[in-house]
Design a protein around this motif. Structure first.
Motif, PDB file in Angstrom:
ATOM      1  N   TRP A 104      -3.873 -25.685  18.673  1.00  0.00           N
ATOM      2  CA  TRP A 104      -5.073 -25.890  19.471  1.00  0.00           C
ATOM      3  C   TRP A 104      -5.508 -27.339  19.420  1.00  0.00           C
ATOM      4  O   TRP A 104      -5.463 -27.989  18.384  1.00  0.00           O
ATOM      5  CB  TRP A 104      -6.203 -25.001  18.966  1.00  0.00           C
ATOM      6  CG  TRP A 104      -5.920 -23.532  19.100  1.00  0.00           C
ATOM      7  CD1 TRP A 104      -4.724 -22.927  19.395  1.00  0.00           C
ATOM      8  CD2 TRP A 104      -6.861 -22.485  18.936  1.00  0.00           C
ATOM      9  NE1 TRP A 104      -4.878 -21.573  19.417  1.00  0.00           N
ATOM     10  CE2 TRP A 104      -6.171 -21.268  19.139  1.00  0.00           C
ATOM     11  CE3 TRP A 104      -8.200 -22.451  18.639  1.00  0.00           C
ATOM     12  CZ2 TRP A 104      -6.799 -20.031  19.058  1.00  0.00           C
ATOM     13  CZ3 TRP A 104      -8.824 -21.216  18.552  1.00  0.00           C
ATOM     14  CH2 TRP A 104      -8.130 -20.023  18.769  1.00  0.00           C
ATOM     15  N   GLN A 105      -5.955 -27.839  20.554  1.00  0.00           N
ATOM     16  CA  GLN A 105      -6.510 -29.186  20.644  1.00  0.00           C
ATOM     17  C   GLN A 105      -8.015 -29.057  20.854  1.00  0.00           C
ATOM     18  O   GLN A 105      -8.466 -28.210  21.612  1.00  0.00           O
ATOM     19  CB  GLN A 105      -5.897 -29.949  21.821  1.00  0.00           C
ATOM     20  CG  GLN A 105      -4.396 -30.135  21.701  1.00  0.00           C
ATOM     21  CD  GLN A 105      -3.842 -30.710  22.989  1.00  0.00           C
ATOM     22  OE1 GLN A 105      -3.844 -30.070  24.029  1.00  0.00           O
ATOM     23  NE2 GLN A 105      -3.377 -31.937  22.904  1.00  0.00           N
ATOM     24  N   ILE A 106      -8.768 -29.918  20.205  1.00  0.00           N
ATOM     25  CA  ILE A 106     -10.213 -29.937  20.389  1.00  0.00           C
ATOM     26  C   ILE A 106     -10.521 -30.858  21.570  1.00  0.00           C
ATOM     27  O   ILE A 106     -10.028 -31.985  21.633  1.00  0.00           O
ATOM     28  CB  ILE A 106     -10.940 -30.445  19.120  1.00  0.00           C
ATOM     29  CG1 ILE A 106     -10.594 -29.557  17.914  1.00  0.00           C
ATOM     30  CG2 ILE A 106     -12.448 -30.512  19.349  1.00  0.00           C
ATOM     31  CD1 ILE A 106     -10.990 -28.106  18.063  1.00  0.00           C
ATOM     32  N   ILE A 107     -11.317 -30.373  22.488  1.00  0.00           N
ATOM     33  CA  ILE A 107     -11.772 -31.162  23.636  1.00  0.00           C
ATOM     34  C   ILE A 107     -13.038 -31.882  23.192  1.00  0.00           C
ATOM     35  O   ILE A 107     -13.994 -31.239  22.749  1.00  0.00           O
ATOM     36  CB  ILE A 107     -12.071 -30.258  24.853  1.00  0.00           C
ATOM     37  CG1 ILE A 107     -10.815 -29.482  25.263  1.00  0.00           C
ATOM     38  CG2 ILE A 107     -12.632 -31.086  26.006  1.00  0.00           C
ATOM     39  CD1 ILE A 107     -11.084 -28.337  26.234  1.00  0.00           C
ATOM     40  N   THR A 108     -13.028 -33.202  23.273  1.00  0.00           N
ATOM     41  CA  THR A 108     -14.213 -33.972  22.889  1.00  0.00           C
ATOM     42  C   THR A 108     -14.785 -34.691  24.104  1.00  0.00           C
ATOM     43  O   THR A 108     -14.051 -35.146  24.974  1.00  0.00           O
ATOM     44  CB  THR A 108     -13.906 -35.000  21.775  1.00  0.00           C
ATOM     45  OG1 THR A 108     -12.886 -35.874  22.227  1.00  0.00           O
ATOM     46  CG2 THR A 108     -13.449 -34.316  20.501  1.00  0.00           C
TER      47      THR A 108
END
Length: 134
Positions: free
Chosen positions: A29-33
């Motif tokens: 999973w990638q965190i959307i910032t």
């Protein structure tokens, strides 16, 4: 996603915590910032024949700002460059997401899950049945 989960299955906090404990895989999973704030998460699988958008979630405070559209547009470009389709599943009750994906050029190709609760969408055109014209 809580409202959609509750609408389909009802909400049970312990069940949800258990599900997320089992399913959470930080390596995928990638965190959307946005402006240094965590705004959501993204899970993309680059498969041999397609790019599969396994999950995209944005916190309600960040929805409606074009963030999801930009991310999906980027995935569409990647898929085109690779000569692949972009494919995803969306909960049937999530009409807002379903409409977004249609506007971005994805088509419904199948329904699945218990009581067809999920819609498979893809850039691949849907199969048409045989014509019964004369």
């Amino acid at each position: 996603m809580g409202a959609y989960i509750a609408q389909i299955w009802g909400w049970d906090e312990d069940v949800q915590r258990g599900f997320h404990t089992r399913a959470f895989s930080p390596g995928r999973w990638q965190i959307i910032t946005v402006d240094s704030a965590d705004a959501g998460m993204l899970h993309v699988e680059r498969r041999h024949t397609e790019i599969y958008l396994a999950r995209i979630e944005l916190h309600p405070d960040y929805q409606g700002r074009g963030i999801g559209s930009r991310l999906i547009h980027s995935l569409l470009q990647q898929a085109r460059r690779r000569g692949q389709d972009l494919t995803l599943d969306v909960l049937a009750v999530n009409q807002r997401a379903h409409a977004l994906y249609r506007r971005m050029g994805l088509h419904e190709v199948a329904r699945h899950g218990e009581n067809d609760i999920k819609i498979r969408m893809s850039t691949k055109p849907p199969l048409r049945g045989p014509s019964h014209g004369s």
